[in-house]
Write an enzyme that holds these catalytic residues in place. Structure first.
Site, PDB file in Angstrom:
ATOM      1  N   GLU A  76       0.813  -1.211   0.000  1.00  0.00           N
ATOM      2  CA  GLU A  76       0.000   0.000   0.000  1.00  0.00           C
ATOM      3  C   GLU A  76       0.848   1.263   0.000  1.00  0.00           C
ATOM      4  OE1 GLU A  76      -1.087   0.560   4.707  1.00  0.00           O
ATOM      5  OE2 GLU A  76      -2.177  -0.976   3.589  1.00  0.00           O
ATOM      6  N   HIS A  78       3.830   1.773  -1.950  1.00  0.00           N
ATOM      7  CA  HIS A  78       4.401   2.100  -3.257  1.00  0.00           C
ATOM      8  C   HIS A  78       3.618   1.490  -4.417  1.00  0.00           C
ATOM      9  CE1 HIS A  78       7.770   2.161  -0.326  1.00  0.00           C
ATOM     10  NE2 HIS A  78       7.975   3.325  -0.901  1.00  0.00           N
ATOM     11  N   GLN A 116       2.196  -6.622   4.659  1.00  0.00           N
ATOM     12  CA  GLN A 116       2.241  -8.046   4.981  1.00  0.00           C
ATOM     13  C   GLN A 116       1.781  -8.329   6.401  1.00  0.00           C
ATOM     14  OE1 GLN A 116       5.864 -10.032   3.808  1.00  0.00           O
ATOM     15  NE2 GLN A 116       5.643 -11.565   5.410  1.00  0.00           N
ATOM     16  N   HIS A 144       9.523  -8.384  -1.331  1.00  0.00           N
ATOM     17  CA  HIS A 144       8.848  -7.125  -1.623  1.00  0.00           C
ATOM     18  C   HIS A 144       9.602  -6.342  -2.685  1.00  0.00           C
ATOM     19  CE1 HIS A 144       6.020  -7.129   1.890  1.00  0.00           C
ATOM     20  NE2 HIS A 144       6.812  -8.146   2.180  1.00  0.00           N
ATOM     21  N   CYS A 146       9.169  -3.368  -3.527  1.00  0.00           N
ATOM     22  CA  CYS A 146       9.475  -1.995  -3.101  1.00  0.00           C
ATOM     23  C   CYS A 146      10.844  -1.928  -2.427  1.00  0.00           C
ATOM     24  CB  CYS A 146       8.385  -1.450  -2.174  1.00  0.00           C
ATOM     25  SG  CYS A 146       8.085  -2.417  -0.689  1.00  0.00           S
TER      26      CYS A 146
END
Length: 184
Positions: A76, A78, A116, A144, A146
């Protein structure tokens, strides 16, 4: 909704300096909008709809473990993907859940903009709600994008999160048994 999203993707593509009329980009806003709708379809789903009555009476009181449920979500912060697997263990209390429903529950929460840690808890809470289990454990391991594609760019990093509820939290032998299953 696709048309509305498509217009926003068109603006984003133009904002990064691309020519929206270039051959390879002509249908990209529409395709990206459809992809985003799919990747966030969890917002239009409910636990009741997912479970769909697939809770069955059972005398089993031993732990049930479902391992390696693939998941694909988007952070939420990036809006970049994180990809991993989820392990679920529960101790039934007279009811068991249809096997495919665990994957569907994971997908329902993964198909939302997430972090997560929250997703791990949401999955555990949903299984307790659906089954009334004596205990539930959820472990998620994910990579991830990001963290891998931008920022610190650490390609081999991963994150593990866990939530233990009921007997899985309060009863050390049950907790250890679940963690042993997950390690193997």
């Amino acid at each position: 909704m696709t048309d509305h999203l498509s217009e926003h993707y068109k603006a984003i593509i133009e904002s990064v300096g691309e020519d929206i009329h270039r051959d390879g980009l002509l249908d990209t806003p529409k395709r990206a909008a459809k992809a985003m709708q799919f990747l966030t379809k969890g917002y239009s789903q409910s636990l009741e709809e997912i479970v769909n009555g697939a809770v069955f009476e059972s005398d089993i009181s031993e732990m049930v473990v479902i391992k390696d449920i693939e998941l694909y979500s988007m952070c939420e912060h990036h809006m970049l993907p994180f990809i991993g697997k989820c392990h679920i263990g529960y101790i039934p209390d007279g009811k068991v859940l249809g096997l495919s429903k665990f994957a569907r529950i994971v997908d329902m929460f993964a198909r939302r903009l997430q972090i997560q840690e929250n997703m791990t808890k949401q999955i555990a809470d949903a299984i307790i709600e659906a089954t009334g289990a004596k205990g539930v454990a959820v472990v998620i391991e994910a990579k991830h994008m990001c963290m891998m594609m931008r920022g610190v760019e650490k390609q081999n990093s991963s994150m593990t999160s866990s939530v233990m509820l009921g007997m899985m939290r309060d009863n050390q032998p049950s907790r250890d048994e679940f963690l042993q299953f997950v390690r193997n």
